[in-house]
Design an enzyme around this catalytic site. Structure first.
Site, PDB file in Angstrom:
ATOM      1  N   CYS A 100     -16.412 -10.772  29.927  1.00 41.91           N
ATOM      2  CA  CYS A 100     -17.659 -10.471  29.196  1.00 41.91           C
ATOM      3  C   CYS A 100     -18.537 -11.693  28.952  1.00 41.91           C
ATOM      4  O   CYS A 100     -19.652 -11.556  28.458  1.00 41.91           O
ATOM      5  CB  CYS A 100     -17.349  -9.789  27.873  1.00 41.91           C
ATOM      6  SG  CYS A 100     -16.632 -10.883  26.624  1.00 41.91           S
ATOM      7  N   CYS A 104     -14.823 -16.112  28.201  1.00 44.62           N
ATOM      8  CA  CYS A 104     -14.102 -14.990  28.789  1.00 44.62           C
ATOM      9  C   CYS A 104     -14.719 -14.681  30.150  1.00 44.62           C
ATOM     10  O   CYS A 104     -15.937 -14.541  30.268  1.00 44.62           O
ATOM     11  CB  CYS A 104     -14.204 -13.781  27.857  1.00 44.62           C
ATOM     12  SG  CYS A 104     -13.504 -12.274  28.556  1.00 44.62           S
ATOM     13  N   CYS A 109      -9.574 -11.720  24.245  1.00 45.93           N
ATOM     14  CA  CYS A 109     -10.964 -11.880  23.843  1.00 45.93           C
ATOM     15  C   CYS A 109     -11.295 -10.817  22.802  1.00 45.93           C
ATOM     16  O   CYS A 109     -11.035  -9.630  23.008  1.00 45.93           O
ATOM     17  CB  CYS A 109     -11.869 -11.740  25.067  1.00 45.93           C
ATOM     18  SG  CYS A 109     -13.627 -11.670  24.684  1.00 45.93           S
ATOM     19  N   CYS A 142     -13.876  -8.047  24.351  1.00 46.77           N
ATOM     20  CA  CYS A 142     -13.543  -7.070  25.409  1.00 46.77           C
ATOM     21  C   CYS A 142     -12.051  -6.871  25.621  1.00 46.77           C
ATOM     22  O   CYS A 142     -11.648  -6.105  26.481  1.00 46.77           O
ATOM     23  CB  CYS A 142     -14.219  -7.470  26.719  1.00 46.77           C
ATOM     24  SG  CYS A 142     -13.505  -8.960  27.473  1.00 46.77           S
ATOM     25  N   CYS A 183      -9.472 -25.868  22.958  1.00 46.49           N
ATOM     26  CA  CYS A 183      -9.795 -25.792  21.538  1.00 46.49           C
ATOM     27  C   CYS A 183     -10.633 -24.533  21.331  1.00 46.49           C
ATOM     28  O   CYS A 183     -11.804 -24.484  21.725  1.00 46.49           O
ATOM     29  CB  CYS A 183     -10.564 -27.056  21.147  1.00 46.49           C
ATOM     30  SG  CYS A 183     -10.862 -27.198  19.394  1.00 46.49           S
TER      31      CYS A 183
END
Length: 157
Positions: free
Chosen positions: A124, A121, A73, A76, A144
């Protein structure tokens, strides 16, 4: 009759409004204010990760990345996808047939007038993209993902 029509329109607009980001602020381990996220993320990252936007197709530097490693991510650094699950879907966004369990969360997205499965995510709450049921074996899934929502960490030699 006018009241019923107006009420129907209001309900329709409310149904299309996404609430995942509002829920995310309360339910994820890493929470920051809008100002803190804006200070840390580029404008495009903020648009995608915090406002549930979508980057333009075929613009991600990660689209044609074939290196071995882990996609994390961008907000984070939580690992979310492994390179061995990446495939060329032809859609213009990095696509994966599987995710790192426990690090990706899902919610419903009705912003286009129909329900899609949003992916974000799990640490976060950053919006990553959407998952569809038209991917390759073994999962049949196509995650996607907006490339701007990811950073790539190459495998150590």
């Amino acid at each position: 009759m006018k009241k019923i029509l107006i009420l129907g329109l209001l309900v329709s607009f409310a149904a299309c409004k996404g609430t995942a980001q509002q829920e995310k602020q309360e339910n994820f381990p890493v929470t920051k204010t809008e100002a803190e996220w804006r200070a840390e993320l580029s404008s495009e990252e903020f648009y995608v990760l915090r406002e549930e936007g979508t980057e333009r197709a075929f613009t991600s530097d990660l689209l044609n990345n074939k290196q071995k490693g882990t996609y994390v991510c961008a907000a984070c650094q939580t690992p979310v996808f492994k390179s061995e699950t990446k495939f060329d879907s032809g859609t213009g966004w990095p696509s994966f047939y599987d995710y790192i369990e426990g690090n990706v969360a899902f919610s419903s997205d009705n912003k286009l007038g129909y329900t899609r499965t949003e992916e974000h995510c799990a640490t976060c709450g950053g919006h990553l993209g959407h998952v569809f049921d038209d991917g390759p074996k073994p999962t049949g899934k196509r995650h996607c993902i907006n490339g701007v929502a990811l950073d790539f960490v190459p495998e150590a030699p």
